[in-house]
Design an enzyme around this catalytic site. Sequence first.
Site, PDB file in Angstrom:
ATOM      1  N   ASP A   1       0.892  -0.668   0.273  1.00 24.55           N
ATOM      2  CA  ASP A   1       0.044   0.078  -0.298  1.00 24.55           C
ATOM      3  C   ASP A   1       1.131   0.935  -0.183  1.00 24.55           C
ATOM      4  OD1 ASP A   1      -2.261   2.292   0.434  1.00 24.55           O
ATOM      5  OD2 ASP A   1      -3.547   0.481   1.278  1.00 24.55           O
TER       6      ASP A   1
ATOM      7  N   HIS B   1       2.309   1.785  -3.297  1.00 26.83           N
ATOM      8  CA  HIS B   1       1.368   2.610  -3.793  1.00 26.83           C
ATOM      9  C   HIS B   1       2.075   4.998  -3.930  1.00 26.83           C
ATOM     10  CE1 HIS B   1      -2.312   0.361  -3.570  1.00 26.83           C
ATOM     11  NE2 HIS B   1      -1.359   0.143  -3.875  1.00 26.83           N
TER      12      HIS B   1
END
Length: 439
Positions: A250, A276
């Site tokens: 993430d 991310h």
Amino acid sequence: MRQLRRFVRLGLAGASIVSIGAQAQDRRIVTEPLPPTQICTTLPATGTGDDTGRLQAAIDRCPPGAAVRLVSSATGGRFVSRPLRMASGVTLWVDRGVVLAAVSDPAAYDRGGGTCGTIAAEGHGCRPFLSFTGTRGGGIVGQGAIDGQGGATMAGHAESWWQLARRAQRQGGQQNNPRLIEVDHARDIVFHGITLRNAANFHVALDAVAGATFWGIRIDTPADARNTDGIDPGASTDITIAHSFIRTGDDNIAIKAGKGATRYVSILDDHLYWGHGLSIGSETNAGVSDILVHDMTLDGSTAGLRIKSDASRGGLVTRVRYDGVCLRGNQRPVDFDTRYDATRTGEAIPVYRDIVLHDVAGGDGALVVHGHDADHRLQLTLDGVRFAPNARWSIAFAQLAAGPGGVSPTPPGTDLPPATGPMRDCTAAWLPFPESDLP
């Protein structure tokens, strides 16, 4: 002692940042942390199973300013524990070759509602593996590793923590997985040299922290491990993340401001890989300001430099400077979006202003700069910014300006000058993730 030598030039010791942009950084003078000089207890690995009791007892007995040191023995270097509470001023020293592993039993983390390890409407049913609550000083150091065992099958279940998270995504619920480390209403915390890996949820979450240093750490989790953020400073001030290597499933780093403002953050000489990207948001309602990102690589992260929020949780994001950044292999090298979740509505309109990109080089992909509306335009200055010719700008409700270095490719519909001079040379900046000596 290793210092951040760029501090004086960049204003990190109190002077103003050169060129455009406001002062934006941790207000402390940060140097490389030194090893603890006092060891209250040395614990050898026994390999007998649950080490929680002796670990917690050693932490509780240790005086402020001292360390509990975990070392290998003839049986190996593995400790296994249920959740541990850190004491004020106490450092956990995990020696080279030592692994402190979290148990995979949801009952060990449950807050009393019986929801840890389940999917529910809310996702706060688990205690973290390591907690710093109301502490001052201390931290985690050493060349060993702390392993959340997110990929291990949970006790009494047929799936791992990560599999539970993916199932929750498919079913529209919230997974109740434990964070690896939480630092809550604490001050002057240090993480140095340690490897954090395989968290079941976030690796490190900060809430209302005043002063935290992350120096030379590694965070390592598979790219498909959902919601495994690397470092998330929230409602915190005076944070430095330096000389570290992060790859996650993430956000590699996510600066948040849901419960309080986050200000004075320095992100210096770091290397991000899959994940991310470097994010601000999505909770920005209490305000984010005075952020400096300097000498960073983002190598293969989905997004690169990212600011994300929406009208349900937006606020003012201002005085953010990205200086000396190399990007490659990103779908969205720049992703500044005030409508992160287009389905959300509300009166908390995100406002991004006084954002500076200086000496930034990247490849192709989408360059997203989306303000909210004509009354809430995104203000961005581009100075010495170079992307590949086929990089695609997406501009909406934005007020763009250029510094003397210009920008290429030129955003459509603007008269900004093209970049002058050579693109930032990133050749020496790309470093492989240092996994060869992982414990």
